[in-house]
Write a protein that holds these residues in place. Structure first.
Motif, mmCIF file in Angstrom:
data_model
loop_
_atom_site.group_PDB
_atom_site.id
_atom_site.type_symbol
_atom_site.label_atom_id
_atom_site.label_comp_id
_atom_site.label_asym_id
_atom_site.label_seq_id
_atom_site.Cartn_x
_atom_site.Cartn_y
_atom_site.Cartn_z
ATOM 1 N N LYS A 6 0.811 -1.152 0.000
ATOM 2 C CA LYS A 6 0.000 0.000 0.000
ATOM 3 C C LYS A 6 0.856 1.215 0.000
ATOM 4 O O LYS A 6 0.786 2.017 -0.905
ATOM 5 N N THR A 116 -0.921 10.760 -0.169
ATOM 6 C CA THR A 116 -1.160 9.491 -0.851
ATOM 7 C C THR A 116 -2.304 8.745 -0.187
ATOM 8 O O THR A 116 -2.334 8.584 1.033
ATOM 9 N N GLY A 117 -3.223 8.277 -1.012
ATOM 10 C CA GLY A 117 -4.314 7.436 -0.535
ATOM 11 C C GLY A 117 -4.220 6.068 -1.174
ATOM 12 O O GLY A 117 -3.931 5.958 -2.376
ATOM 13 N N THR A 118 -4.463 5.026 -0.399
ATOM 14 C CA THR A 118 -4.376 3.652 -0.902
ATOM 15 C C THR A 118 -5.619 2.874 -0.500
ATOM 16 O O THR A 118 -6.013 2.869 0.670
ATOM 17 N N ASP A 132 -8.049 0.976 3.961
ATOM 18 C CA ASP A 132 -7.396 2.108 3.311
ATOM 19 C C ASP A 132 -6.283 2.658 4.199
ATOM 20 O O ASP A 132 -6.289 2.498 5.417
ATOM 21 N N GLY A 134 -3.676 6.242 4.512
ATOM 22 C CA GLY A 134 -3.376 7.603 4.080
ATOM 23 C C GLY A 134 -2.069 8.070 4.685
ATOM 24 O O GLY A 134 -1.730 7.715 5.823
ATOM 25 N N ARG A 135 -1.312 8.846 3.909
ATOM 26 C CA ARG A 135 -0.040 9.386 4.415
ATOM 27 C C ARG A 135 0.177 10.767 3.815
ATOM 28 O O ARG A 135 -0.137 11.006 2.645
ATOM 29 N N GLU A 157 0.628 9.533 9.257
ATOM 30 C CA GLU A 157 0.013 8.396 8.572
ATOM 31 C C GLU A 157 -1.158 7.851 9.368
ATOM 32 O O GLU A 157 -1.197 7.944 10.597
ATOM 33 N N THR A 159 -3.870 4.349 9.247
ATOM 34 C CA THR A 159 -4.261 3.063 8.665
ATOM 35 C C THR A 159 -5.575 2.615 9.282
ATOM 36 O O THR A 159 -5.767 2.695 10.490
#
Length: 366
Positions: A6, A116-118, A132, A134-135, A157, A159
């Motif tokens: 991710k 960044t989004g995953t 998901d 995010g960072r 970050e 999670t």
């Protein structure tokens, strides 16, 4: 599609961000490069050497975080259920890194901001993680000369994962990151990345009719270094005209520090295998990129191999060796803005773990 990193895919795209502006300007301008600000000259020089890609590429970093998290969850599930199941890990990710960078008035410094989004989708295995990540990164970058870059930054970050049919994992953290890049010859350069993250984890899992909650401190130290080459057709005639070959040799090491705390049942524990966890790999890649002018498409391909040399969390999933392959296509505008669509897969040779990611990247220079 199954993928597994991710945070990683996120960084992979970010790296291109820095690589784009120099190339665009270098191809497009008729002015002598010596008249440009040092930060642009250095980005052109380091980008063409393949070193800016290594700087912002988060593929390896993200993959490491996911493997560690998945392994912890698998060990916890297997121990609690006293299971002898054949455990496997598969993950598919969609990653969207957005980067903005701004040159300061001294001409040799940049401010870089990345979000960044995953979105992750785990495979239908004994343990499946969806969710998901995010960072956000903020970095100050300074070029000492056209061959040397230093960078210091902070990050946050978050999670939020579901253990399908079993519970949830949440982690929030913040930390510091330091990078060095140096091109030390016409054909070779090196990168170094170090990072320390202070974090807190909240784990909630079903324990019969009850919910077990555990909130330990979860910190980590991360180190990554790469040796990156740069070769063209005039170096080896087997390389197609207009393409560049980047051989890459790299290594990473991560140590996690887990706080011993009592869970909601009063049981004191730290990690699944103790208060510290070590994970390290080495790799060799060949990356081919087509050199393209602004406003034209540029394809790329990568193949390689990755090998674990230490893994304290391999009790139930034994997968030390991975084939790495992927590719992408990108376009740079005259302004230096860059957009990329890429795909990368890490396939375990024992078929016990695979990770693949589709990355959509956008980078703007202000």
């Amino acid at each position: 599609m199954k993928m597994k990193y991710k945070l990683l895919a996120l960084y992979t795209s970010a790296t291109s961000a820095m690589f784009i502006m120099p190339h665009a300007i270098g191809e497009e301008t008729s002015r002598d490069t010596h008249s440009l600000p040092l930060s642009i000259q250095a980005q052109m020089n380091l980008g063409q050497a393949g070193l800016m890609s290594s700087f912002s590429n988060g593929d390896t970093f993200g993959g490491v975080q996911w493997r560690i998290g998945q392994a912890r969850t698998t060990i916890g599930k297997a121990k609690s259920a006293s299971s002898s199941a054949d455990y496997k890990d598969d993950t598919s990710d969609i990653v969207a890194p957005l980067t903005v960078q701004h040159m300061l008035s001294d001409g040799r410094s940049l401010l870089r901001f990345n979000v960044t989004g995953t979105l992750s989708n785990g495979g239908d295995n004994e343990v499946q993680l969806d969710g998901d990540i995010g960072r956000m990164d903020a970095q100050y970058i300074r070029f000492l000369d056209v061959n040397t870059m230093l960078s210091f930054g902070v990050f946050g970050e978050q999670t939020d994962l579901d253990i399908v049919d079993a519970g949830t994992i949440k982690r929030h953290g913040a930390g510091l990151r330091f990078d060095v890049i140096n091109k030390f010859s016409d054909h070779w350069g090196a990168t170094l990345r170090t990072e320390y993250s202070w974090g807190k984890q909240e784990l909630k899992v079903a324990a019969g009719p009850f919910i077990r909650t555990h909130k330990p401190g979860d910190d980590h130290f991360y180190l990554q270094s790469e040796l990156v080459g740069n070769y063209h057709n005039n170096d080896f005639d087997k390389i197609p005209e207009g393409w560049v070959l980047h051989p890459v040799l790299g290594m990473q090491f991560q140590r996690n520090f887990l706080e011993a705390t009592a869970d909601s049942f009063g049981t004191v524990s730290s990690g699944e295998v103790g208060s510290t966890e070590n994970y390290g790999t080495v790799w060799g890649h060949l990356r081919f990129e087509k050199e393209a002018r602004p406003n034209t498409l540029s394809p790329s391909v990568v193949i390689g191999i990755e090998q674990e040399y230490v893994n304290d969390l391999d009790e139930y999933v034994d997968e030390p060796t991975y084939a790495v392959f992927g590719g992408g296509i990108s376009i740079m505008q005259q302004s230096g803005n860059r957009y990329e669509l890429s795909y990368l897969r890490h396939q375990g040779l024992k078929q016990n773990r695979s990770i693949e990611a589709v990355v959509l990247t956008a980078t703007w220079n202000l």
